[in-house]
Design an enzyme around this catalytic site. Structure first.
Site, short mmCIF file in Angstrom:
data_model
loop_
_atom_site.label_atom_id
_atom_site.label_comp_id
_atom_site.label_asym_id
_atom_site.label_seq_id
_atom_site.Cartn_x
_atom_site.Cartn_y
_atom_site.Cartn_z
N CYS A 18 0.70 -1.18 -0.08
CA CYS A 18 -0.03 0.11 -0.07
C CYS A 18 0.86 1.35 0.16
O CYS A 18 2.08 1.28 0.02
CB CYS A 18 -0.93 -0.14 1.30
SG CYS A 18 -1.83 -1.46 1.47
N GLY A 71 -1.62 1.32 -4.60
CA GLY A 71 -2.78 0.79 -4.27
C GLY A 71 -3.98 1.44 -4.98
O GLY A 71 -4.08 2.69 -4.94
N ASN A 115 1.43 0.17 5.75
CA ASN A 115 1.90 -0.54 4.39
C ASN A 115 3.09 -1.67 4.85
O ASN A 115 3.85 -1.65 5.67
CB ASN A 115 2.84 0.27 3.73
CG ASN A 115 3.50 -0.12 2.54
OD1 ASN A 115 4.43 0.21 1.94
ND2 ASN A 115 3.05 -1.37 1.91
N GLY A 116 2.51 -2.86 4.34
CA GLY A 116 3.41 -4.08 4.71
C GLY A 116 2.45 -5.19 5.19
O GLY A 116 1.15 -5.46 4.84
N TYR A 129 9.85 -3.40 -9.61
CA TYR A 129 8.67 -2.83 -9.97
C TYR A 129 7.89 -1.78 -9.25
O TYR A 129 7.40 -1.00 -9.94
CB TYR A 129 7.89 -4.19 -9.81
CG TYR A 129 6.42 -3.85 -10.34
CD1 TYR A 129 6.05 -3.81 -11.93
CD2 TYR A 129 5.43 -4.04 -9.60
CE1 TYR A 129 4.76 -3.70 -12.06
CE2 TYR A 129 4.16 -3.75 -9.87
CZ TYR A 129 3.90 -3.43 -11.03
OH TYR A 129 2.53 -3.21 -11.15
P1 AMP Z 1 2.10 -11.81 -14.94
O1 AMP Z 1 1.31 -11.55 -16.11
O2 AMP Z 1 1.16 -12.37 -13.70
O3 AMP Z 1 3.42 -12.53 -15.43
O4 AMP Z 1 2.48 -10.37 -14.42
C1 AMP Z 1 3.75 -9.87 -14.83
C2 AMP Z 1 3.52 -8.32 -14.99
O5 AMP Z 1 2.82 -7.73 -13.93
C3 AMP Z 1 4.61 -7.52 -15.41
O6 AMP Z 1 4.52 -6.78 -16.56
C4 AMP Z 1 4.96 -6.65 -14.19
O7 AMP Z 1 5.28 -5.28 -14.67
C5 AMP Z 1 3.61 -6.77 -13.62
N1 AMP Z 1 3.63 -7.01 -11.88
C6 AMP Z 1 4.81 -7.57 -11.42
N2 AMP Z 1 4.45 -7.64 -10.12
C7 AMP Z 1 3.33 -7.11 -9.82
C8 AMP Z 1 2.65 -6.79 -8.85
N3 AMP Z 1 3.04 -7.15 -7.68
N4 AMP Z 1 1.34 -6.22 -8.83
C9 AMP Z 1 0.98 -5.80 -10.00
N5 AMP Z 1 1.63 -6.15 -11.25
C10 AMP Z 1 3.06 -6.73 -11.02
#
Ligand code: AMP
Length: 493
Positions: free
Chosen positions: A15, A45, A119-120, A272
């Site tokens: 968050c 978030g 957050n956490g 990310y």
């Molecule tokens: P996936 O489609 O499940 O492989 O998710 C990978 C994609 O989601 C990548 O393009 C990342 O930029 C993004 N991503 C990675 N981790 C997260 C996260 N915790 N929450 C939202 N998006 C994410």
């Protein structure tokens, strides 16, 4: 009905938090400042937003489901009056999505109002929950933030219960709570900011001045980009294990931070989560991501004609990858920035649709070419599978070589990043060759864990440890409770 405890098997509290304290005579519009800082942290978030504002007598609170701009309309803003306050953006999950989980949490105590934003993810929340219940405290939600709030309101008996001793209560929480927690806490007359001893989630401190250069007060925020938005001066980060009080006397360190070396800041913030214009551990995230791209180019070059990044989080790495390999950089995908994060939809089917809704391929730049497509991570593999198809079918690329600016994610996060449970993590289920086939790419390569650490540490001024458990399985805290419930769930599947 699902047992409340079931919800502990899933991290869900990645968050954004903010906190403000201003001198009353400066007549600062704290609610408006909180609004814009939450807006700046919207990427942390999108499920719910909320704030609590106080004039020292009365606390007003407003929270709701949705984006910051949807939750706060003019009427809500006009009612939020006071010279200090806290705010929160909650990350969406595949789990319980309900306004009762929206923050801040607020309770009335013997010593006045207490509001908390967090957050956490507290990894021993189940044990703390039980301890609270044994002492007769009733809980209304599955949230570890409620546990934190009640722990502060009803601490393990002090000798003198008639005094608030908020600082002792916070210090006691630091002793018992494990895992990740960056907190902003508002009492009748103070704002407190604190980070868990491992410093897993970020939190920073800034000073607010008015147009005449007079100090109006101070703010804390998950990321420094929120300080920049308000023109606040970034003073420093709240240290791991540090408790800070902000009130009419200014900033006081109530409990000093622990040694940086023993910390475990989440490395995924660099990969990310954080905004590229935020400073974490003294480094601008954009620059760290560029170093990841340079390192990736060293470790995994490709025979190709052009390079492009998947917007937005991989763009710095793609730029540096192109520079280091000497390949021309292009735009391969155009993203609809209004569609929201693909992760936020609860079912796989909806997630897949959203990837298609979110990106278009630029055929003019890709047709007949051998392309390198860079992304920051592969979690479930949903995004990459769809993108490779899009780039081949709509973009007419001849070859698609996928390069990922972080290592394979083969372990769940129990400390607050909503990744996925082990059975849904692509890299936990197959090796890189099988992943390459599954996403339909001509080649696939990842940055090594060592390469990632090298890129993240860079010219970091202070020695600092990182949590890389999602990539290596080396958890800095005891996660056996989650591992057991994961195993149980896999067995049941
Ligand atoms: P996936 O489609 O499940 O492989 O998710 C990978 C994609 O989601 C990548 O393009 C990342 O930029 C993004 N991503 C990675 N981790 C997260 C996260 N915790 N929450 C939202 N998006 C994410």
């Amino acid at each position: 009905m699902r047992a409340l405890e079931d919800d502990f098997d899933r991290p869900k509290e990645e968050c954004g938090v903010v906190g403000f304290w201003t001198h009353p005579e400066m007549k600062a519009e704290v609610a408006r400042m909180a609004f814009f800082s939450l807006y700046a942290l919207q990427h942390r978030g999108q499920e719910s937003a909320g704030m609590a504002v106080s004039d020292g007598n009365l606390v007003t609170m407003h929270k709701g489901m949705g984006l910051v701009s949807q939750v706060f309309d003019e009427t809500a803003m006009t009612n939020l009056k006071g010279h200090f306050g806290i705010g929160h953006n909650r990350y969406s999950t595949t789990g319980d999505s309900h306004v009762r989980n929206a923050q801040p949490y607020h309770v009335s105590t013997l010593h006045g109002p207490l509001s908390v934003a967090h957050n956490g993810n507290v990894t021993n929340a189940a044990a703390l929950r039980k301890a609270l219940m044994e002492r007769g405290v009733g809980l209304m939600s599955t949230s570890d933030t409620e546990v934190i709030t009640q722990y502060l309101a009803a601490p393990v008996p002090f000798k003198d219960r008639t005094a608030p001793r908020w600082e002792q209560r916070l210090a006691q929480l630091l002793d018992v709570a494990e895992g990740a927690y960056s907190l902003v806490v508002m009492t009748r007359d103070c704002l407190y900011a604190m980070r868990d001893p491992l410093g897993m989630r970020p939190l920073c401190l800034g000073r607010l001045k008015n147009r005449d250069g007079k100090v109006m007060g101070w703010m804390v925020a998950s990321e420094s980009s929120a300080l920049l938005t308000l023109g606040a001066k970034h003073l420093r980060e709240v240290g791991p294990g540090e408790i800070i009080r902000i009130d009419k006397n200014g900033i006081t360190t109530v409990k000093p931070p622990v040694a940086e070396k023993s910390t475990a800041m989440c490395i995924f913030e660099h990969v990310y989560f954080a905004r590229p214009d935020s400073k974490i551990e003294g480094q601008t995230v954009q620059v760290v991501r560029q170093r990841m791209g340079t390192q990736l180019a060293k470790e995994a070059p490709a025979e190709a004609d052009v390079v492009f990044g998947v917007p937005d989080s991989s763009l710095p790495s793609a730029m540096a990858y192109a520079e280091a390999t000497g390949l021309p950089q292009t735009e391969g995908l155009i993203k609809n920035r209004y569609i929201g994060r693909t992760f936020i939809e609860p079912t796989q089917e909806m997630r897949e649709n959203k990837v298609r809704l979110k990106f278009n391929a630029l055929r003019e730049n890709l047709e007949g070419k051998r392309v390198v497509m860079i992304d920051d991570s592969i979690v479930r593999g949903t995004t990459m599978y769809q993108l490779v198809r899009l780039v081949r079918e709509a973009g007419k690329a001849k070859e698609v070589h996928v390069r990922i600016a972080s290592p394979p994610i083969n372990n769940p996060c129990y400390m607050g990043v909503d990744l996925a449970s082990r059975e849904h993590l692509m890299a936990a289920q197959m090796d890189v060759d099988a992943m390459c086939k599954a996403i339909g790419a001509d080649s696939l390569a990842f940055l090594s864990p060592e390469g990632l650490h090298k890129a993240v540490r860079g010219d970091e001024p202070k020695p600092c440890g990182h949590c890389d458990a999602c990539f290596t399985g080396n958890y800095p805290v005891d996660v056996s409770f989650f591992e057991e419930s994961d195993a149980k769930r896999q067995f049941e599947l």
